[in-house]
Design an enzyme around this catalytic site. Structure first.
Site, PDB file in Angstrom:
ATOM      1  N   ARG A   1       0.848  -1.214   0.000  1.00  0.00           N
ATOM      2  CA  ARG A   1       0.000   0.000   0.000  1.00  0.00           C
ATOM      3  C   ARG A   1       0.879   1.259   0.000  1.00  0.00           C
ATOM      4  O   ARG A   1       0.570   2.239  -0.692  1.00  0.00           O
ATOM      5  CB  ARG A   1      -0.920   0.028   1.234  1.00  0.00           C
ATOM      6  CG  ARG A   1      -1.754  -1.210   1.436  1.00  0.00           C
ATOM      7  CD  ARG A   1      -3.195  -1.050   0.968  1.00  0.00           C
ATOM      8  NE  ARG A   1      -3.740  -2.336   0.570  1.00  0.00           N
ATOM      9  CZ  ARG A   1      -4.298  -3.224   1.399  1.00  0.00           C
ATOM     10  NH1 ARG A   1      -4.440  -2.932   2.665  1.00  0.00           N
ATOM     11  NH2 ARG A   1      -4.745  -4.387   0.949  1.00  0.00           N
TER      12      ARG A   1
ATOM     13  N   GLU B   1     -13.727 -14.524  10.462  1.00  0.00           N
ATOM     14  CA  GLU B   1     -13.776 -13.860   9.149  1.00  0.00           C
ATOM     15  C   GLU B   1     -13.590 -14.849   8.001  1.00  0.00           C
ATOM     16  O   GLU B   1     -12.463 -15.139   7.598  1.00  0.00           O
ATOM     17  CB  GLU B   1     -12.692 -12.767   9.062  1.00  0.00           C
ATOM     18  CG  GLU B   1     -12.722 -12.040   7.717  1.00  0.00           C
ATOM     19  CD  GLU B   1     -11.681 -10.925   7.596  1.00  0.00           C
ATOM     20  OE1 GLU B   1     -10.836 -10.776   8.489  1.00  0.00           O
ATOM     21  OE2 GLU B   1     -11.717 -10.218   6.572  1.00  0.00           O
TER      22      GLU B   1
ATOM     23  N   LYS C   1     -17.372 -11.661  10.730  1.00  0.00           N
ATOM     24  CA  LYS C   1     -16.907 -10.636   9.783  1.00  0.00           C
ATOM     25  C   LYS C   1     -16.979 -11.219   8.366  1.00  0.00           C
ATOM     26  O   LYS C   1     -16.020 -11.817   7.888  1.00  0.00           O
ATOM     27  CB  LYS C   1     -15.469 -10.232  10.134  1.00  0.00           C
ATOM     28  CG  LYS C   1     -14.846  -9.234   9.162  1.00  0.00           C
ATOM     29  CD  LYS C   1     -13.613  -8.579   9.747  1.00  0.00           C
ATOM     30  CE  LYS C   1     -12.905  -7.723   8.722  1.00  0.00           C
ATOM     31  NZ  LYS C   1     -11.890  -6.854   9.314  1.00  0.00           N
TER      32      LYS C   1
END
Ligand code: 13P
Length: 342
Positions: free
Chosen positions: A32, A176, A218
């Protein structure tokens, strides 16, 4: 603050609040940073996390923050551990405890999430460091022939083993199972696969004696693949997502906090809002546990420069505020316009 698991789970989905997922691993955060030309060092990653975690007022909309091991062991510029920095502001510290999705033996292109070995001791250490909840992410890929039954059952089993260990160690597990949006599949196929995955996950959770009242789910939203040729409206996503969750998530689960999964940040907010506005009964709180959809504008505004600290913090505050409103079905386009105008 009450530390029993039911109270922590309830606090994470308190009215108008959701979770900031800031638990990117070093390679993921480096990717990122690279995309914006920011150098990734232990120091710059620490500065970035401190910028996010000291955003004034964000605690109004952010109940908890998921960290990665590196951040959990770092200190703010004032010498306070990040777990304490967060809890001092009323945000619960959380920790990613899986060790990543690795290739699944015997399958081409599927993954199973690892990290069960030694997990009990790691959980105990994180709890001593101040963590109150944990996260484990499984990834499921859709193609014409995938996911395989082996991939779904291996990941469901690992999620359930992780969740049971968390509860034993007095941490609230966030479970998740992410059905990825990569690919050209339709929203109908996403709903089928998501339903099948949730079914397998809850079967495994019950088998491993996980207390459903003391966990959060999630999941992904039910959306079309990012290369699907048929555009899907916000309302269609809301209808399909709520239908799928109502069919497969027991009412005992206190909260569902969505991942953003690569959705555009404004779209992720609009989807959450539309799901919460649906008139059908929802036995659980429905909120967010976004990574990219909360952080992307803040990371761009900050850009690795001290002088942009306030801009980064304002960008995070703004998305947190919009998503807090969406968790109540009260988000409007005007909220974006007001901010754009200052
Ligand atoms: P995204 O919202 O960027 O998908 O991240 C959420 C998360 O925690 C993934 O594990």
């Amino acid at each position: 603050m009450n530390h029993d698991l039911g109270s922590i789970a309830a606090a994470l989905v308190a009215k108008g609040k959701g979770i900031l997922a800031a638990d990117e691993t070093v390679p993921t955060l480096t990717k990122r940073f690279d995309a914006l030309g920011i150098q990734s060092t232990e120091q710059s990653r620490c500065a970035y996390r401190e910028m996010l975690f000291t955003s004034v007022g964000a605690a109004e909309f952010i109940s908890g923050v998921i960290m990665y091991d590196e951040t959990m062991r770092q200190k703010s510029s004032s010498g306070v551990s990040f777990a304490h920095l967060l809890s001092d502001q009323g945000m619960l510290p959380g920790i990613k405890v899986d060790t990543g999705a690795k290739p699944l033996a015997g399958s081409s292109g599927e993954k199973v999430t690892e990290g069960l070995d030694g997990l009990r001791d790691r959980l105990s250490e994180y709890r001593d460091m101040g963590a109150r909840f944990a996260k484990w992410r499984a990834v499921i890929r859709i193609t014409n022939t995938l996911p395989s039954a082996a991939c779904v059952s291996a990941n469901a089993h690992a999620l359930a083993r992780y969740a049971a260990l968390c509860q034993e160690q007095h941490l609230v597990p966030i479970v998740e199972p992410e059905v990825l949006m990569d690919g050209s599949h339709t929203i109908v196929r996403c709903e089928d696969v998501t339903g099948m995955v949730l079914h397998a996950v809850f079967r495994a959770l019950v088998e491993q004696r996980v207390v459903l009242e003391h966990m959060l789910l999630k999941p992904n939203m039910v959306i079309a693949g990012d290369e699907c040729s048929r555009p899907v409206k916000v309302q269609e996503v809301a209808v399909a997502t709520l239908r799928c969750l109502r069919r497969h998530v027991p009412a005992a689960v206190p909260g569902i906090v969505f991942l953003s999964g690569g959705q555009d940040d404004l779209v992720a907010t609009a989807h959450l809002n539309a799901i919460n506005r649906m008139p059908r009964p929802k036995p659980w709180k429905i909120s967010f546990s976004y990574g990219r959809a909360l952080q992307d504008p803040a990371l761009k505004a900050w850009h690795g420069r001290d002088e942009n600290l306030k801009l980064g913090q304002q960008a995070l505050y703004h998305r947190a505020r919009c998503n807090g409103a969406a968790s109540l079905g009260l988000y409007t386009d005007e909220m974006e316009a007001v901010s754009a105008g200052g």
